[in-house]
Design an enzyme around this catalytic site. Sequence first.
Site, PDB file in Angstrom:
ATOM      1  N   PRO A 290       0.820  -1.203   0.000  1.00  0.00           N
ATOM      2  CA  PRO A 290       0.000   0.000   0.000  1.00  0.00           C
ATOM      3  C   PRO A 290       0.863   1.266   0.000  1.00  0.00           C
ATOM      4  O   PRO A 290       1.931   1.294   0.608  1.00  0.00           O
ATOM      5  CB  PRO A 290      -0.781  -0.102   1.315  1.00  0.00           C
ATOM      6  N   CYS A 359       1.176  28.646 -16.023  1.00  0.00           N
ATOM      7  CA  CYS A 359       0.641  29.112 -17.303  1.00  0.00           C
ATOM      8  C   CYS A 359       0.093  27.967 -18.135  1.00  0.00           C
ATOM      9  O   CYS A 359       0.665  27.584 -19.163  1.00  0.00           O
ATOM     10  CB  CYS A 359       1.709  29.898 -18.040  1.00  0.00           C
ATOM     11  N   TYR A 388       1.021  10.877  -3.493  1.00  0.00           N
ATOM     12  CA  TYR A 388       1.117  11.373  -4.868  1.00  0.00           C
ATOM     13  C   TYR A 388       0.942  12.893  -4.919  1.00  0.00           C
ATOM     14  O   TYR A 388       0.366  13.439  -5.858  1.00  0.00           O
ATOM     15  CB  TYR A 388       0.110  10.654  -5.783  1.00  0.00           C
TER      16      TYR A 388
HETATM   17  N1  LLP Z   1       2.781  -1.493  -6.065  1.00  0.00           N
HETATM   18  C1  LLP Z   1       3.012  -1.201  -7.359  1.00  0.00           C
HETATM   19  C2  LLP Z   1       3.739  -2.151  -8.193  1.00  0.00           C
HETATM   20  C3  LLP Z   1       2.526   0.014  -7.890  1.00  0.00           C
HETATM   21  O1  LLP Z   1       2.743   0.293  -9.168  1.00  0.00           O
HETATM   22  C4  LLP Z   1       1.802   0.899  -7.060  1.00  0.00           C
HETATM   23  C5  LLP Z   1       1.291   2.168  -7.589  1.00  0.00           C
HETATM   24  C6  LLP Z   1       1.623   0.560  -5.713  1.00  0.00           C
HETATM   25  C7  LLP Z   1       2.111  -0.651  -5.251  1.00  0.00           C
HETATM   26  C8  LLP Z   1       0.924   1.460  -4.729  1.00  0.00           C
HETATM   27  O2  LLP Z   1      -0.389   1.770  -5.075  1.00  0.00           O
HETATM   28  P1  LLP Z   1      -1.297   2.567  -3.998  1.00  0.00           P
HETATM   29  O3  LLP Z   1      -1.467   1.667  -2.815  1.00  0.00           O
HETATM   30  O4  LLP Z   1      -0.576   3.809  -3.641  1.00  0.00           O
HETATM   31  O5  LLP Z   1      -2.550   2.849  -4.724  1.00  0.00           O
HETATM   32  N2  LLP Z   1      -0.222   8.724  -9.258  1.00  0.00           N
HETATM   33  C9  LLP Z   1      -1.465   8.002  -9.197  1.00  0.00           C
HETATM   34  C10 LLP Z   1      -1.292   6.629  -8.604  1.00  0.00           C
HETATM   35  C11 LLP Z   1      -0.294   5.815  -9.378  1.00  0.00           C
HETATM   36  C12 LLP Z   1      -0.042   4.478  -8.747  1.00  0.00           C
HETATM   37  C13 LLP Z   1       1.112   3.803  -9.398  1.00  0.00           C
HETATM   38  N3  LLP Z   1       1.451   2.547  -8.812  1.00  0.00           N
HETATM   39  C14 LLP Z   1      -2.485   8.829  -8.421  1.00  0.00           C
HETATM   40  O6  LLP Z   1      -2.147   9.920  -7.953  1.00  0.00           O
HETATM   41  O7  LLP Z   1      -3.648   8.435  -8.308  1.00  0.00           O
END
Ligand code: LLP
Length: 442
Positions: A290, A359, A388
Site C-alpha cells: 500500500p 501558465c 502522490y
Molecule cells: N505497487 C506497485 C507495483 C505500484 O505500481 C503501485 C502504484 C503501488 C504498489 C501502490 O499503489 P497505492 O497503494 O498507492 O494505490 N499517481 C497516481 C497513482 C499511481 C499508482 C502507481 N502505482 C495517483 O495519484 O492516483
Amino acid sequence: MPVSAGSPPGTIQGLGSGFSWKDGILHCREVSLEGMAREFGTPLYIYDSEGIQARIREFRTAFQGVGFLLAYSVKANGNLAVLNRVGRAGAGADIVSGGELHRAISAGIPPERIVFAGVGKTVPEMEAALEAGIYAFHVESEGELKLLEEVASRHGVQAPVGIRVNPDVESPTPHEYTRTGHAASKFGIPVAKALELYRSAPDYPHIRFRGIDVHIGSQIVKVEPYLAALETVLSMVDRLADEGVELEYLDLGGGFGVGYSGEPGLPLEELATRVIPPLTSRGLKLILEPGRSVVGHAGVLLIRVLYRKESGGKTFVITDGGMTELLRPSHYGGWHRIVPVQLRPDARHRTVDIVGPVCESGDFLARNRELPLPEPGDLLAVGTAGAYGFTMASNYNARLRPAEILVEGGAPLLVRHREKVEELIRGESIPSYTRDSGDSAT
Ligand code: LLP
C-alpha cells in the site's frame, strides 16, 4: 462543513482524523496550520506522523493471522522522514527505481524488507539492489529475467525473484492511467508465460524463484478484483507446487482506495478475512504494497489565496499552489476536499474554480466547487494530499518545490526545506562560445 458519519467527532470528510478545527482554526493534532504558514510559508505539505503510524498498525492488526510484510510503496510519498517513520513502524518498501532504493535505504529501511517492481529496470539499478541485498525483484518480462541472470552471475550471487503476473482482471479505478491488471497493460507477465518462466528455473542458475506478485491498479475500493487476482495466482502457486516449484510468498500489490470526499475506502478487514485462510493453508507469506492508503489521509497541502477574479461567468480563486504542487486534479481529474483554514461562519458560499499560478489552463485544484468564498490572504487546506502530492511535484514554470513538515509529538518538524532559486539551476552550465558556435553577435 461536512462531517463524516462513521468517523470520530469533528472529523472533516476527506481529511485524515489528525486534522480538525480548534477555535475556528484548522490544526494538525495540536499544531495550528495558520502558525505553520507563518513560520514556513506556503505552499506547504503537512504530514501527520501519528496518522501514518496508526495506519500501519491497522494493516498489521488486520493481517496478523498470516506471515506479513507491509512493503510501503515509496512512490506515494518518499520523504526521508516519512520513510523512516514507516520503517520504524515495522514496514518495508516497494520501490520502482534505483532512486527509490537509495531513499529507502537512506531512511533506514532494512534491505531485506524491500521489493523492487517496475518494467524498465537497468543494469546499474539491478546491481545496486543486489549489492544492498533486497528481499525480491519483481520481474516484469522475460528479457528482464535474462538480464538479471547475467548481472547476478557476474556478481557471483543469486537474485531473489517473484514474477509479476498480469492476471488479466478488470480493476475499477477512477482513471484509466491507474489500471494495471488487464492484459493490454504494460505491467506484468501473462499467466501462461509466467508459468513457463518458473518451469525454466534450471536455465537460470543465478535466479532464486522466491514468490509471486500481482498489482492490479490504484484507488480500488472493492475487494472483488483482489479476490479475482488472488484466485489466478493461487492456482498458479498450486500448479507449480505440484511440479515441485515451491514459493515462499505471495504479493497482492497495493492500490487500496481511500475516501477523498469522506466515502469509505477499501474494507481492509474484509480483504484480510478472505485472503488470510488460503495463504496460511499453503504456508505462504503475504506481502502488500500500500502507498496511498498509508499516507493519503495523513497529509494536506496548505496554500494561500493570492487573488480573486471574475471572468466568463466564473469566479476564479487564484492560489500560490497549483498543478506543480499537486498534479492529481489536472492529470487524473482527481477530486480533493478543499477547506478553509480559518472558519468564517458569516462567509457567503459561492461556486468557484481554485486555480494555480502556472501558465496552463489545465492548472487547477478544483473546478465548480462550492466553498465559503475565500478572500485574498486566506489559507486553504487541500485534503488527502499525503500520497502522490509532493512526489509528483515539478519545477515546471521554474517553480520552487514546496517545503514539507512532519507534525510529531506536538511539534512541526521541517523535513524538507523549500527549494531555493539557486537549486533550480544547479547542475546546469553555459558552454563558452568558440569560433564554431556560429554566433557572431559579440
Ligand atoms: N505497487 C506497485 C507495483 C505500484 O505500481 C503501485 C502504484 C503501488 C504498489 C501502490 O499503489 P497505492 O497503494 O498507492 O494505490 N499517481 C497516481 C497513482 C499511481 C499508482 C502507481 N502505482 C495517483 O495519484 O492516483
